[in-house]
Design a protein around this motif. Sequence first.
Motif, PDB file in Angstrom:
ATOM      1  N   GLY A 275      -6.851  -2.487   7.643  1.00  0.00           N
ATOM      2  CA  GLY A 275      -6.049  -1.439   8.252  1.00  0.00           C
ATOM      3  C   GLY A 275      -4.565  -1.724   8.251  1.00  0.00           C
ATOM      4  N   GLN A 276      -4.137  -2.757   7.557  1.00  0.00           N
ATOM      5  CA  GLN A 276      -2.726  -3.121   7.497  1.00  0.00           C
ATOM      6  C   GLN A 276      -2.073  -2.464   6.279  1.00  0.00           C
ATOM      7  OE1 GLN A 276      -1.192  -4.900   9.959  1.00  0.00           O
ATOM      8  NE2 GLN A 276      -3.210  -4.725  10.955  1.00  0.00           N
TER       9      GLN A 276
ATOM     10  N   THR B 289       5.862  13.316  -3.119  1.00  0.00           N
ATOM     11  CA  THR B 289       4.866  13.041  -2.076  1.00  0.00           C
ATOM     12  C   THR B 289       4.705  11.537  -1.963  1.00  0.00           C
ATOM     13  OG1 THR B 289       3.658  15.098  -2.473  1.00  0.00           O
ATOM     14  CG2 THR B 289       2.475  13.338  -1.340  1.00  0.00           C
ATOM     15  N   ILE B 290       4.916  10.999  -0.759  1.00  0.00           N
ATOM     16  CA  ILE B 290       4.756   9.569  -0.508  1.00  0.00           C
ATOM     17  C   ILE B 290       3.558   9.384   0.412  1.00  0.00           C
ATOM     18  CG2 ILE B 290       5.811   7.491   0.447  1.00  0.00           C
ATOM     19  CD1 ILE B 290       8.520   8.649  -0.216  1.00  0.00           C
ATOM     20  N   THR B 291       2.670   8.456   0.042  1.00  0.00           N
ATOM     21  CA  THR B 291       1.466   8.183   0.824  1.00  0.00           C
ATOM     22  C   THR B 291       1.389   6.697   1.138  1.00  0.00           C
ATOM     23  OG1 THR B 291       0.319   9.986  -0.305  1.00  0.00           O
ATOM     24  CG2 THR B 291      -1.046   8.404   0.897  1.00  0.00           C
ATOM     25  N   ALA B 292       1.087   6.381   2.382  1.00  0.00           N
ATOM     26  CA  ALA B 292       0.910   4.987   2.797  1.00  0.00           C
ATOM     27  C   ALA B 292      -0.520   4.539   2.493  1.00  0.00           C
ATOM     28  CB  ALA B 292       1.206   4.829   4.279  1.00  0.00           C
TER      29      ALA B 292
END
Length: 845
Positions: free
Chosen positions: A250-251, A241-244
Motif C-alpha cells: 500500500g506504499q 492524466t496522472i495516476t498514483a
Amino acid sequence: MPLDTFLHHDCALLAAHPAPDNTLTQESNATSILDELRQVVFQTDRAGRWTFLNRAWEALTSCSVATALGASCLAYIHPDDRAREQGRLDQLLLGQRDCCRHEVRYLRADGQVRWVDVFARAQRDVNGVVTGTVGTLFDVTERKRACEQSRLAAGVFASAGEGILVTSADGRIVDVNQAFEAITGYARAEVLGKNPSLLSSGRQGKEFYADMWRRIGQAGSWSGEVWNRRKSGELYVERLTITAICDEAGQLSHHVGVFADITRQKRQAEHLEHIAHYDPLTGLANRRLLADRLQQAMGRARRNGAGVGAGVAVASLDLDDFKKINELHGHECGDELLVTLARRIQEVVRDTDTVCRPGGDEFVAVFDGVDSLAACQPMVARLLRVIAEPVSLGGATVCVSASAGLAFYPQSEDVDADQLIRQADQAMFDAKMGGKNRYFTFDTHGYREMIERAEEIEALERAIAGQEFTLHYQPIVHLKTGQLNSVEALVRWNHPTRGCLAPGSFLPTLEGHPLMLVLENWILAEAFRQHEHWLDEGLDIAISVNMSGAQLRRKDLVQHVRGLLAAHPRVNPRRIKLEVLESSALEDMGHVSNLIRQCAEIGIGFALDDFGTGYSSLRYLKQLPARRIKIDQGFVRDMLQDPDDLAILEGVIGMAAAFKREVVAEGVETEEHAAMLVQLGCMLAQGYGIARPMPAQAVAPWLANWRLPSSVASCAPLDRDDTLLLKALVEQRAWHAGLTAASGEQRRCQAAVPNAIQTFNEWLDLNSAKPERCRQALASALACRDAFLAQLGACAGAAGDGPGDRPGDGPGDAPGGAVAAMRPCQAASQAFAAALKELLDAWKR
C-alpha cells in the motif's frame, strides 16, 4: 538436486545404499516424501499406462490417483495436443530418444485447461531395454499468464499513441515510451533519472501544480490540460492524466502519466471560436457574439431594475444604396468601404458598447448602461454623420449614408434579445421608408405580430433559396397483405438553428402568401425526382403530395403537372397522387371537379384529405371524382373508446364502398386501431403505429424490415350484424371512461344501464348460432354482462347513501355511499369490456 536429476539417479542411489532389512519402511518414506512435492512424479509402463503418480496429480487434474493408475498417460492431454504428445511418447518407448522436456495442455476433469511443464525420461532395465517412462509434471499456467500479460503490457506501452512516462515515488523518470519521444523531442536516454519539470513551460504557476498534487494525494489520480515545452522550445498543450501506483504494502511506488498532444485541436478550437464570434472582413462582433453580449446586458438591466444607467439600447444601421457602390467600383472597393466604416463606428462608440456586423451592409450597436432612448439619440446621430463622411477608395471618393433604428430595454412587456434586435430593424426599415439618412425609434404598439410574420416570411424565403427544405415520407400500408401501398410526402424545414421543423410550425405563416406556391412547386418537383431515384434502386413506390387551396386555384396547374411529367419521363403518372383538403375542395367544387377530371386524363389521381372534417355528404362524393378518401386522424385516434367516432368511421367507410372509393385511415397509432379498421372493412392505413415520417433514404430499410403484426393479419372484416359487437365494445369503454371521470352527482346519472348492454343483446339475437370456437368466450361475456348488471343494480340501491354522495366527489374520495358502491361496478365494467374484446377477437378468427 533437481527432481529430474533425482529421478535419473534414483536407482543408483538405492543400489549404493541397500537396506534389505527395512525395504518396506524406505519405500513408505519415499512415497510420503513424493506426496509432499508440488510437482507430479509419474511412472508409466511400456504401453504408456500410469503405474505411479503422487498426490500432486490430484491437484493438477482434479482426478484421483486411484482412478488414473492403469489408464493411458495421454488420456488427460488436451485433444488438440494429443497427436503430437503421442509421437513424443513413442520416441521414448522405442528408445529413439532418452528424454524430453516441453509444455503441453492438460484438460482437468472440471473442464479447465492447464499448461503443464513435462519432463519425461525413458526407463530401462539392466539390459538397456526400455520398460516405460519416468518423469515430472509441473503446472505452469499462472506463469504463462503472467508472461502473456507482461508481453501485452510491454506491447501496449511501446505502441501506445499517447505519451507515457513512469516516475519513481521521489519524482524521477524511470521509463518513457516512443510516443513520449515523438511528442516532446526528448530521447529516452536524455530523460531517465530526470524530473518531469524539465518539460515545464512556465505558463502555469506553482498554485496550479500544488493543487494538482494535492488532488492526486487525495483521489489517487488527476486529469486536466497542461502547457509544456518541447526540447525545441516550442510550447504545446497536452491532455494529461496522472495516476498514483502503490505496491503490495500500500506504499506509493510510482506515478504514471499518460498524455496526448492537443495543440492542433486547441488552436483549431480557438480559431473556430474566433470565426464563430467575429466577422472575418471587419473584425467586428458577428450576430452570434452580439446576441451573447446583448443577453448579458439585458440580464444586468433586469437585475438593476429602473436605476440610472440601467437600460440597454440597440441601434440597427443599414447603408443606403450600398449596392450601387459595388456596381460602380466593384466588390473589393465595397469591402474596403465596409472596413473603413466599421473602424469609424468603433471609434465613435464607448468602450463598454458593442458593435456588430451581422452581414452585408448592416451594422448593429449595443449601448449598455443608458437611461433612455433619448440618451442614445446623440450617439446615433454621430454615427450617421461619420458614416456620411467621404471615403477614398482606389483614387475615387465615395459618399454613402445610412438609416438607423433604435429600440430600448426594458419595456412594459418583457422581450428577448432577438426581439429587441428585430424592433431596431423595424425602426430602421421605417427610417428607410421615411427618406433614408435618418433614424427612427421603435414604437411597440401594433408591430409585434406584423414583425414576427414578416421575419418568418423572410426566413422561409431564405430557406427556399438555401434549399433548407426536405421531404419526409410516411408509408400507407395494406392491413391484410402488409404490402406498402404508397407513401405520403411531407415537407420538413431543416432550420439552421431550430432543427427539423414540422409543417405545422411554418406553413400557417405562408397562408395567402405567394411563397406558398413556390414551396409547393418545389415539393411536387422533389416528389417526382425522388420517385425516379427509387426506380433507380429497383423500388416502384407511389407518392401522394399535398396541395393547398392556393395551388388548386391555379389556372395552369394541369400544364405544370404535364411539364413535370415531361421532365421526368420515367415517372408513371398513375404512381403520383395529389391530396387536397376536403374543405379546400368545397370552396370551388366546380373548378376542383374539373381539375380532378383533367388530371385523371393524364393518369394523375386525387385524394380527399382529412375527410369527415367538412360536410362529407353523398352529393360531394358524387361531384368530386377523387378515387381516394383519407379519413381524418381525429376520428381514427379515438375510435377505440368513442362510439360517435366509430359511427362516423363506419359511415364514411360505407359511403366509400357505395361509391367505389378507396379509403385510407390516418392516425393509426396501435395494433388495436389497425385490427378494428380491418374489422370495419378499411384495408389501407397510415399512422405512427405503422411508421413515422422518415427521410427518403430510410424508406428502403424500413420496407425491408416491415412486417404486418400477427394480431392484425389474423383479423377479417366483420359482417354487418357483427359490427354490433364492435360497437358494444366501444360503447362499454366510453361508459367506463365517463364513469371514472364523473363527479359524485354525475355518477348517479352515469350509473344507468349503458347502451353497450342493449347493443350486445341485439347482437346476440342476430347470432343465435355461435361457432364452436367462440362458445367459451361467449359464455365469459354473458357471465361478465350479468355480473356487471348486478353491480349496476347494487349501485342504484346505494345512491344517496353516505358521505360520498355529494356533488364534487371524485374517484379518489373517501369510501362510503355511492362512491364506495361504484368501485365494484367499475371493476365489473372493465371485466365486461375485456370479455367483449376477447369475444370479438375469437368471433372472426
